[in-house]
Design a protein around this motif. Sequence first.
Motif, PDB file in Angstrom:
ATOM      1  N   THR A 189      95.357 134.489 -47.832  1.00  0.00           N
ATOM      2  CA  THR A 189      96.018 133.733 -46.766  1.00  0.00           C
ATOM      3  C   THR A 189      96.666 132.458 -47.297  1.00  0.00           C
ATOM      4  O   THR A 189      97.455 131.833 -46.605  1.00  0.00           O
TER       5      THR A 189
ATOM      6  N   LEU B 108      94.849 129.819 -48.064  1.00  0.00           N
ATOM      7  CA  LEU B 108      93.929 128.731 -47.746  1.00  0.00           C
ATOM      8  C   LEU B 108      93.155 128.249 -48.975  1.00  0.00           C
ATOM      9  O   LEU B 108      92.944 127.051 -49.143  1.00  0.00           O
TER      10      LEU B 108
ATOM     11  N   GLY C 280      95.443 126.086 -51.051  1.00  0.00           N
ATOM     12  CA  GLY C 280      95.754 124.858 -50.313  1.00  0.00           C
ATOM     13  C   GLY C 280      94.605 123.882 -50.217  1.00  0.00           C
ATOM     14  O   GLY C 280      94.806 122.703 -49.952  1.00  0.00           O
ATOM     15  N   ASN C 281      93.384 124.363 -50.426  1.00  0.00           N
ATOM     16  CA  ASN C 281      92.221 123.495 -50.268  1.00  0.00           C
ATOM     17  C   ASN C 281      91.792 122.783 -51.534  1.00  0.00           C
ATOM     18  O   ASN C 281      90.787 122.082 -51.526  1.00  0.00           O
TER      19      ASN C 281
ATOM     20  N   VAL D 274      87.072 120.409 -45.594  1.00  0.00           N
ATOM     21  CA  VAL D 274      88.090 121.433 -45.784  1.00  0.00           C
ATOM     22  C   VAL D 274      89.365 120.936 -45.122  1.00  0.00           C
ATOM     23  O   VAL D 274      89.321 120.310 -44.070  1.00  0.00           O
TER      24      VAL D 274
ATOM     25  N   ASP E  27      93.288 121.818 -43.601  1.00  0.00           N
ATOM     26  CA  ASP E  27      94.012 122.914 -42.963  1.00  0.00           C
ATOM     27  C   ASP E  27      95.409 122.997 -43.555  1.00  0.00           C
ATOM     28  O   ASP E  27      96.384 122.521 -42.965  1.00  0.00           O
ATOM     29  N   ARG E  28      95.479 123.548 -44.760  1.00  0.00           N
ATOM     30  CA  ARG E  28      96.782 123.751 -45.380  1.00  0.00           C
ATOM     31  C   ARG E  28      96.735 125.020 -46.215  1.00  0.00           C
ATOM     32  O   ARG E  28      95.704 125.361 -46.778  1.00  0.00           O
ATOM     33  N   LYS E  29      97.860 125.679 -46.265  1.00  0.00           N
ATOM     34  CA  LYS E  29      97.932 126.948 -46.985  1.00  0.00           C
ATOM     35  C   LYS E  29      98.968 126.839 -48.096  1.00  0.00           C
ATOM     36  O   LYS E  29      99.975 126.163 -47.954  1.00  0.00           O
TER      37      LYS E  29
ATOM     38  N   ASN F 102      87.334 121.898 -54.370  1.00  0.00           N
ATOM     39  CA  ASN F 102      87.669 122.809 -53.288  1.00  0.00           C
ATOM     40  C   ASN F 102      86.368 123.070 -52.533  1.00  0.00           C
ATOM     41  O   ASN F 102      85.410 123.563 -53.112  1.00  0.00           O
TER      42      ASN F 102
ATOM     43  N   LEU G  51      85.903 125.025 -49.760  1.00  0.00           N
ATOM     44  CA  LEU G  51      85.797 126.244 -48.960  1.00  0.00           C
ATOM     45  C   LEU G  51      84.508 126.979 -49.287  1.00  0.00           C
ATOM     46  O   LEU G  51      84.074 127.015 -50.443  1.00  0.00           O
TER      47      LEU G  51
END
Length: 130
Positions: free
Chosen positions: A41, A43, A46-47, A59, A61-63, A89, A91
């Motif tokens: 995705t 994510l 982006g994280n 975390v 919210d960016r991809k 990161n 996540l």
Amino acid sequence: MGFSADIRAFVEKTKKSAENAFKSAVLELGTRIITRTPVDTGLARGNWQTRVNDTPGGVVDRKGEGAALAELKGAVEGVKMGDKVIIANNLSYILPLEHGTSKQAPNGMAALSVREWPDIFAAAVRKAKQ
């Protein structure tokens, strides 16, 4: 210029070269980590978060890699000798990805890049000397 002034100028030039080498190496290391992160995705890429003398929390919210790379570059621009640059990161599934659960990165991203640090830094030092 007198001898003392020559020495001061040499010291300042050396400090600046060392700082530039460090910045360049950290930017390369972070870029490798981010771009090696598998994409489903976006994510996970982006994280990746970069902080100077602070640990990233939570975390975001960016991809995709764009914002993570921009944050890395911005953080590195302000780095001074003695600073700690932390690329993290948060996540919940980043560790399984690091341990090869994705066919896109069977050897991980961060550990692989960190193993390359001596070569990355040596290249940055050579570049800074030019």
